[in-house]
Scaffold this motif. Structure first.
Motif, PDB file in Angstrom:
ATOM      1  N   VAL A  97      33.394  39.201  44.612  1.00  0.00           N
ATOM      2  CA  VAL A  97      32.359  40.039  43.709  1.00  0.00           C
ATOM      3  C   VAL A  97      31.585  38.791  43.245  1.00  0.00           C
ATOM      4  CG1 VAL A  97      34.169  39.477  41.213  1.00  0.00           C
ATOM      5  CG2 VAL A  97      31.479  41.545  42.079  1.00  0.00           C
ATOM      6  N   SER A  98      30.503  39.020  42.759  1.00  0.00           N
ATOM      7  CA  SER A  98      29.308  38.183  42.347  1.00  0.00           C
ATOM      8  C   SER A  98      28.724  38.842  40.990  1.00  0.00           C
ATOM      9  CB  SER A  98      27.799  38.380  43.494  1.00  0.00           C
ATOM     10  OG  SER A  98      28.126  38.239  44.531  1.00  0.00           O
ATOM     11  N   VAL A  99      29.078  37.367  40.096  1.00  0.00           N
ATOM     12  CA  VAL A  99      28.578  38.215  38.865  1.00  0.00           C
ATOM     13  C   VAL A  99      27.183  38.462  38.887  1.00  0.00           C
ATOM     14  CG1 VAL A  99      28.668  36.531  36.829  1.00  0.00           C
ATOM     15  CG2 VAL A  99      30.586  36.208  37.998  1.00  0.00           C
ATOM     16  N   ALA A 100      26.947  39.225  37.976  1.00  0.00           N
ATOM     17  CA  ALA A 100      25.574  39.518  38.010  1.00  0.00           C
ATOM     18  C   ALA A 100      24.600  38.714  36.851  1.00  0.00           C
ATOM     19  CB  ALA A 100      24.988  41.187  37.555  1.00  0.00           C
ATOM     20  N   ASP A 101      23.100  38.511  36.582  1.00  0.00           N
ATOM     21  CA  ASP A 101      22.417  37.926  35.238  1.00  0.00           C
ATOM     22  C   ASP A 101      23.289  38.732  34.219  1.00  0.00           C
ATOM     23  OD1 ASP A 101      21.631  36.501  37.265  1.00  0.00           O
ATOM     24  OD2 ASP A 101      19.027  37.516  37.041  1.00  0.00           O
ATOM     25  N   GLN A 103      26.135  39.194  33.180  1.00  0.00           N
ATOM     26  CA  GLN A 103      27.641  38.524  33.121  1.00  0.00           C
ATOM     27  C   GLN A 103      27.568  37.507  32.552  1.00  0.00           C
ATOM     28  OE1 GLN A 103      29.154  40.594  36.609  1.00  0.00           O
ATOM     29  NE2 GLN A 103      30.393  42.410  35.745  1.00  0.00           N
ATOM     30  N   ALA A 104      26.659  36.874  32.537  1.00  0.00           N
ATOM     31  CA  ALA A 104      26.395  35.190  32.716  1.00  0.00           C
ATOM     32  C   ALA A 104      26.947  35.013  31.454  1.00  0.00           C
ATOM     33  CB  ALA A 104      25.756  34.366  33.046  1.00  0.00           C
ATOM     34  N   GLU A 146      45.723  33.331  41.891  1.00  0.00           N
ATOM     35  CA  GLU A 146      45.344  34.334  42.728  1.00  0.00           C
ATOM     36  C   GLU A 146      43.420  34.780  42.586  1.00  0.00           C
ATOM     37  OE1 GLU A 146      47.869  37.771  42.874  1.00  0.00           O
ATOM     38  OE2 GLU A 146      49.748  36.366  42.489  1.00  0.00           O
ATOM     39  N   VAL A 147      43.429  34.257  41.320  1.00  0.00           N
ATOM     40  CA  VAL A 147      42.125  34.947  41.069  1.00  0.00           C
ATOM     41  C   VAL A 147      40.916  33.496  41.101  1.00  0.00           C
ATOM     42  CG1 VAL A 147      40.290  35.403  39.484  1.00  0.00           C
ATOM     43  CG2 VAL A 147      42.188  36.963  39.256  1.00  0.00           C
ATOM     44  N   ARG A 148      40.033  33.452  41.530  1.00  0.00           N
ATOM     45  CA  ARG A 148      40.353  32.096  41.814  1.00  0.00           C
ATOM     46  C   ARG A 148      37.493  32.157  41.810  1.00  0.00           C
ATOM     47  NH1 ARG A 148      42.006  27.536  44.709  1.00  0.00           N
ATOM     48  NH2 ARG A 148      44.911  28.308  44.319  1.00  0.00           N
ATOM     49  N   VAL A 149      37.311  31.522  41.042  1.00  0.00           N
ATOM     50  CA  VAL A 149      35.928  31.132  40.726  1.00  0.00           C
ATOM     51  C   VAL A 149      35.522  30.247  41.908  1.00  0.00           C
ATOM     52  CG1 VAL A 149      34.428  30.745  39.777  1.00  0.00           C
ATOM     53  CG2 VAL A 149      36.162  31.841  38.771  1.00  0.00           C
ATOM     54  N   ALA A 161      26.152  32.582  36.336  1.00  0.00           N
ATOM     55  CA  ALA A 161      25.784  34.488  37.872  1.00  0.00           C
ATOM     56  C   ALA A 161      25.555  33.592  38.750  1.00  0.00           C
ATOM     57  CB  ALA A 161      23.765  34.561  37.035  1.00  0.00           C
ATOM     58  N   GLY A 162      25.527  34.533  39.695  1.00  0.00           N
ATOM     59  CA  GLY A 162      25.528  33.836  41.214  1.00  0.00           C
ATOM     60  C   GLY A 162      27.131  33.268  41.859  1.00  0.00           C
ATOM     61  N   ASP A 163      27.682  33.228  40.669  1.00  0.00           N
ATOM     62  CA  ASP A 163      29.593  32.860  40.565  1.00  0.00           C
ATOM     63  C   ASP A 163      30.450  33.681  41.606  1.00  0.00           C
ATOM     64  OD1 ASP A 163      29.779  30.862  39.202  1.00  0.00           O
ATOM     65  OD2 ASP A 163      30.928  30.745  37.175  1.00  0.00           O
ATOM     66  N   ARG A 164      31.025  33.353  42.423  1.00  0.00           N
ATOM     67  CA  ARG A 164      31.579  34.306  43.773  1.00  0.00           C
ATOM     68  C   ARG A 164      32.973  34.345  42.337  1.00  0.00           C
ATOM     69  NH1 ARG A 164      33.465  33.508  49.360  1.00  0.00           N
ATOM     70  NH2 ARG A 164      33.199  35.779  50.267  1.00  0.00           N
ATOM     71  N   VAL A 165      34.185  35.823  42.990  1.00  0.00           N
ATOM     72  CA  VAL A 165      35.140  35.328  42.171  1.00  0.00           C
ATOM     73  C   VAL A 165      36.062  36.023  43.017  1.00  0.00           C
ATOM     74  CG1 VAL A 165      36.526  37.005  40.177  1.00  0.00           C
ATOM     75  CG2 VAL A 165      33.965  36.128  39.832  1.00  0.00           C
ATOM     76  N   ARG A 166      36.611  35.618  43.518  1.00  0.00           N
ATOM     77  CA  ARG A 166      37.967  36.112  43.858  1.00  0.00           C
ATOM     78  C   ARG A 166      39.100  37.324  43.033  1.00  0.00           C
ATOM     79  NH1 ARG A 166      43.043  35.936  46.062  1.00  0.00           N
ATOM     80  NH2 ARG A 166      43.620  35.699  48.023  1.00  0.00           N
ATOM     81  N   LEU A 167      38.884  38.624  43.476  1.00  0.00           N
ATOM     82  CA  LEU A 167      39.494  39.225  43.325  1.00  0.00           C
ATOM     83  C   LEU A 167      41.146  39.832  44.285  1.00  0.00           C
ATOM     84  CD1 LEU A 167      37.518  41.856  42.229  1.00  0.00           C
ATOM     85  CD2 LEU A 167      38.225  40.061  40.759  1.00  0.00           C
TER      86      LEU A 167
END
Length: 329
Positions: free
Chosen positions: A19-23, A25-26, A54-57, A70-76
């Motif tokens: 999931v990408s972090v929205a503006d 949510q920054a 297990e969760v990565r940014v 904003a724009g960070d890619r989070v592994r779920l």
């Protein structure tokens, strides 16, 4: 196989998602980001997912306090979620009491005089806390989040943001020390000086399954300043200024001085408390009396104050009436 994920997880999730972090949510902590998405997942499980990587940014490990951009890619990771239980509801009387505790409210900020005995949020056997009850009280308010926390047994000024931009601004003020907090406390024993600063690092630990805090050279830096207001034969009424914001900081620093807080079941001294006599204290004597914040958008610098509640004011007056005070500073 992986997939890009932009919605809320369901019990059927069985694959890694991104999931990408929205503006808007920054600035949010990654643990809170995950709790909002894996609703119903215990906080301890979220921390375990982070601890295990297990969760990565952006491809890397992240600590719970890491703030997303904003724009960070989070592994779920795949997570099995039980069907969420219906949220507990505060009663009409409880909501009316809470509404009467609001010290200030505008379109950006709500300041509450939190009652003692009410947790800031639900969890760990607590069906609901301040934030859940406020969301129930303000069902049409799209955003309500705690800016900081108070211990369940501590009363007084608590900030709740009504906009994400306000939350980010106040979190930045907390990080830089721009927010000024003052507490009123009754300490067992006598403070050595009228102004006494404690600079002692704090670390969390567990004892018998209970999470506690202690002074530890390897802990996080923590500073508290105590100002003596009145001295009694067996106690000191003081004001405490927080120069940092660690869990149980005032309570542990007071005990470190040899003057634990009256009514403190975790770090107190029951034998010393007997010397206070029958003053009718039945709770922790700690009250967040004043909080000061820098200007928010469209606002001047603001100072909020919460008067000492009856449950603390009456025992203090009984101490004075008993003529146990030997010095009034």
């Amino acid at each position: 196989m992986t997939r890009v994920y932009t919605g809320m997880p369901t019990a059927a999730n069985s694959q890694v998602a991104y999931v990408s972090v929205a503006d808007d949510q920054a600035g949010q902590r990654v643990d809170n980001f995950l709790l909002a998405r894996f609703r119903g997942l215990p906080r301890s499980r979220v921390y375990r997912l982070l601890r295990r990587g297990e969760v990565r940014v952006n491809g890397g490990r992240a600590k719970p306090e890491h703030r997303l951009q904003a724009g960070d890619r989070v592994r779920l990771p795949p997570v099995d979620l039980q069907a969420p239980r219906p949220p507990a509801q505060a009663s009409a009387d409880q909501l009316a009491t809470l509404a009467g505790c609001i010290l200030f409210e505008d379109e950006r900020l709500l300041v509450l005089d939190k009652p003692a005995g009410l947790a800031c949020h639900g969890g760990s056997g607590i069906s609901f806390g301040v934030i859940e009850a406020l969301r129930q009280l303000r069902p049409n308010q799209p955003f309500l989040e705690l800016v900081h926390r108070l211990d369940r047994d501590t009363s007084g000024c608590l900030l709740i943001a009504k906009r994400r931009s306000t939350l980010r601004s106040l979190h930045e003020q907390l990080r830089t020390g721009a927010i000024k907090k003052r507490y009123l406390a009754l300490l067992l024993g006598s403070l050595a000086r009228k102004r006494q600063q404690v600079d002692a690092p704090l670390a969390r630990y567990e004892r018998g399954g209970e999470r506690l805090v202690r002074v530890d050279p390897e802990g996080k830096p923590a500073q508290t300043v105590f100002y003596l207001r009145e001295r009694f034969a067996a106690a000191s009424f003081a004001e405490a200024e927080l120069l940092s914001g660690r869990t149980h900081q005032i309570r542990v620093h007071a005990a470190h001085l040899g003057c634990p807080l009256a009514g403190d079941p975790k770090y107190g001294d029951r034998a010393a408390e007997v010397a206070l006599g029958q003053i009718g204290l039945d709770r922790l004597f700690l009250h967040a009396s004043r909080i000061e914040v820098l200007p928010l958008e469209g606002c001047a610098r603001q100072v909020f104050e919460a008067p000492l509640p009856t449950a603390l004011r009456v025992p203090l007056e009984r101490l004075r009436a008993a003529n146990t005070k030997v010095t009034n500073t």
